[in-house]
Design an enzyme around this catalytic site. Structure first.
Site, PDB file in Angstrom:
ATOM      1  N   CYS A 163      95.008  30.519 -64.701  1.00  0.00           N
ATOM      2  CA  CYS A 163      95.820  29.321 -64.926  1.00  0.00           C
ATOM      3  C   CYS A 163      97.137  29.609 -65.639  1.00  0.00           C
ATOM      4  O   CYS A 163      97.965  28.706 -65.790  1.00  0.00           O
ATOM      5  CB  CYS A 163      95.012  28.298 -65.711  1.00  0.00           C
ATOM      6  SG  CYS A 163      93.409  27.975 -64.966  1.00  0.00           S
ATOM      7  N   GLU A 314      93.970  24.745 -78.541  1.00  0.00           N
ATOM      8  CA  GLU A 314      95.423  24.808 -78.391  1.00  0.00           C
ATOM      9  C   GLU A 314      96.119  24.198 -79.602  1.00  0.00           C
ATOM     10  O   GLU A 314      97.144  24.715 -80.061  1.00  0.00           O
ATOM     11  CB  GLU A 314      95.861  24.078 -77.116  1.00  0.00           C
ATOM     12  CG  GLU A 314      97.364  24.185 -76.866  1.00  0.00           C
ATOM     13  CD  GLU A 314      97.793  23.624 -75.515  1.00  0.00           C
ATOM     14  OE1 GLU A 314      98.963  23.828 -75.131  1.00  0.00           O
ATOM     15  OE2 GLU A 314      96.960  22.972 -74.841  1.00  0.00           O
ATOM     16  N   LYS A 335      98.525  17.143 -67.254  1.00  0.00           N
ATOM     17  CA  LYS A 335      97.356  17.266 -66.382  1.00  0.00           C
ATOM     18  C   LYS A 335      96.553  15.973 -66.351  1.00  0.00           C
ATOM     19  O   LYS A 335      95.700  15.792 -65.467  1.00  0.00           O
ATOM     20  CB  LYS A 335      96.470  18.427 -66.830  1.00  0.00           C
ATOM     21  CG  LYS A 335      97.091  19.803 -66.598  1.00  0.00           C
ATOM     22  CD  LYS A 335      96.143  20.910 -67.015  1.00  0.00           C
ATOM     23  CE  LYS A 335      96.777  22.288 -66.867  1.00  0.00           C
ATOM     24  NZ  LYS A 335      97.870  22.528 -67.833  1.00  0.00           N
ATOM     25  N   HIS A 340      94.495  19.752 -62.633  1.00  0.00           N
ATOM     26  CA  HIS A 340      94.808  21.137 -62.968  1.00  0.00           C
ATOM     27  C   HIS A 340      95.009  21.947 -61.687  1.00  0.00           C
ATOM     28  O   HIS A 340      94.062  22.203 -60.945  1.00  0.00           O
ATOM     29  CB  HIS A 340      93.655  21.714 -63.790  1.00  0.00           C
ATOM     30  CG  HIS A 340      93.957  23.020 -64.449  1.00  0.00           C
ATOM     31  ND1 HIS A 340      95.083  23.762 -64.180  1.00  0.00           N
ATOM     32  CD2 HIS A 340      93.271  23.734 -65.385  1.00  0.00           C
ATOM     33  CE1 HIS A 340      95.078  24.861 -64.907  1.00  0.00           C
ATOM     34  NE2 HIS A 340      93.979  24.864 -65.642  1.00  0.00           N
ATOM     35  N   PHE A 400      91.693  31.817 -67.595  1.00  0.00           N
ATOM     36  CA  PHE A 400      90.510  32.671 -67.615  1.00  0.00           C
ATOM     37  C   PHE A 400      90.953  34.138 -67.648  1.00  0.00           C
ATOM     38  O   PHE A 400      91.935  34.513 -67.010  1.00  0.00           O
ATOM     39  CB  PHE A 400      89.661  32.448 -66.360  1.00  0.00           C
ATOM     40  CG  PHE A 400      88.803  31.213 -66.392  1.00  0.00           C
ATOM     41  CD1 PHE A 400      88.872  30.297 -67.420  1.00  0.00           C
ATOM     42  CD2 PHE A 400      87.898  30.967 -65.362  1.00  0.00           C
ATOM     43  CE1 PHE A 400      88.074  29.166 -67.441  1.00  0.00           C
ATOM     44  CE2 PHE A 400      87.088  29.840 -65.362  1.00  0.00           C
ATOM     45  CZ  PHE A 400      87.179  28.938 -66.411  1.00  0.00           C
TER      46      PHE A 400
END
Length: 412
Positions: A163, A314, A335, A340, A400
């Site tokens: 991502c 985050e 998002k 996403h 990831f």
């Protein structure tokens, strides 16, 4: 020798909330949601636990000529649609082919082509597998096809960092332009993997929202009742070039890309570091590369996927960089509207960030029922004015594999 300044001269997007960049931006400002129930037989056939996703508003094979679309996986179709828009928006720059580069990204690649070919092999045998299967499924297919279409001969490179992919491609493009490898770069990312296998896999790891009864409100970053992300699809493209080249041809300029940072967590293959060390370092790197301080940042587009763990992590990362000031900076978690887009999400959110500072308005974050005290970003369900003066914004992407990428943009 001074470092060349890098500017954005064209944008293009095919997203769940619009078939073009302007349509996507206007839908975002209006608080639209691109998430819908999936109308496919395979949803019921495989009894999928998640029955919705954020599909693209406009199918790419309805935009491209049929002979072209047939030779491309949907991910590459989206890439070409967005690139054609961005190239036209940039004024179709005249550039030596050996000075035109491609920095493109995908998180997964040609999944539909691969799995359709597997079905064909099992059901009909090897003679029925199309000869273009491998060129269509390979992760570098989008970059290669953009290079072919636009005649880009400087280079055509592909990033696959989940991502974080397309934000990393933008950061790479800036570095390549500054290193003198090209004068103009087509940068961005794409993804088209709304497929029963990916839905089943993400659902199995408890990553997806399961609000089948209310798909439009399923993606709710920062909300205390969030339960996972929503799969999206599409592509976004930025035309980047040196300021000298852009001004010499009289191009309009949206913004300057002033810095970027790329790091790795080395923590877990799917979970991000709860202390946010790698993410924070990427933000600091982007600001240091820009020669700017945390006090100058006026807007943040957060990665904010709507997962129970990712959103507060985050916040922890940004809090360590900005201190208490993080609670004052207008933050958008887009998002909530788009879902996403995985490998395409960073480039789409870069465009939203650029348009935010150009129009001096932070897009809304929809679907928050009650903001989570563990994610006390300054989020709003309405567009938030950014005020006058110079604008400096960052866009975050984390993926990831522990990938972190941050791009910083400034008004011009």
């Amino acid at each position: 020798m001074s470092t060349p300044r890098i500017v954005v001269t064209g944008i293009g997007a095919s997203s769940p909330i619009g078939g073009t960049a302007p349509e996507s931006w206007q839908a975002l400002l209006s608080g639209a949601s691109g998430t819908r129930t999936l109308e496919y037989d395979w949803v019921e056939q495989y009894q999928l636990p998640v029955t919705f996703a954020a599909q693209a508003a406009v199918r790419p094979d309805t935009v491209l000529e049929r002979p072209i679309a047939k030779r491309l996986d949907p991910s590459s179709q989206f890439a070409l649609v967005a690139a054609l828009e961005a190239w036209k928006d940039a004024g179709e720059p005249e550039v030596d082919p050996e000075r035109l580069g491609v920095d493109f990204a995908t998180g997964i690649g040609g999944l539909w082509t691969l799995l359709d070919a597997w079905d064909t092999l099992r059901e009909k045998g090897p003679r029925r597998v199309l000869p273009m299967t491998v060129p269509m499924l390979m992760p570098n297919s989008a970059a290669g096809n953009l290079s072919l279409h636009f005649g880009a001969r400087a280079y055509a490179r592909t990033v696959a960092s989940a991502c974080a992919s397309s934000t990393e491609s933008i950061v790479n493009a800036v570095e390549h332009l500054r290193d003198g490898l090209a004068d103009v770069v087509i940068a961005g990312g794409t993804e088209s993997v709304i497929h029963p296998v990916t839905i089943a896999s993400f659902a199995s790891m408890q990553a997806l929202s399961k609000r089948n009864d209310s798909p439009e409100t399923a993606s709710r970053p920062g909300s205390i009742d969030r339960d996972g992300f929503v799969m999206g699809e599409g592509a976004a493209v930025l035309i980047l070039e040196t300021e000298e080249h852009a001004k010499a041809r009289g191009a309009k300029i949206y913004a300057e890309v002033v810095g970027g940072g790329v790091t790795a967590d080395s923590y877990h293959i799917t979970a991000n570091d709860p202390e946010g060390t790698g993410a924070a370092r990427a933000v600091r790197m982007a600001l240091e590369a820009a020669g700017r301080s945390v006090d100058e940042v006026t807007h943040i587009n957060a990665h904010a996927t709507s997962t129970p763990v990712g959103d507060p992590n985050e916040y922890v990362a940004l809090k360590s960089v900005f201190g208490d000031r993080i609670d004052e900076i207008p933050v958008s978690a887009t998002k909530a509207s788009t879902g996403h887009l995985l490998g395409g999400t960073g480039a789409l959110e870069a465009i939203f960030t650029i348009l935010a500072i150009q129009n001096r308005v932070a897009p809304p974050t929809i679907n928050i029922t009650e903001q989570d005290p563990a994610v006390p970003f300054r989020l709003s369900g309405e567009p938030t004015p950014l005020g006058g003066g110079d604008q400096l914004a960052i866009s975050n992407s984390f993926g990831f594999g522990g990938h972190n990428a941050v791009a910083a943009f400034a008004s011009v």
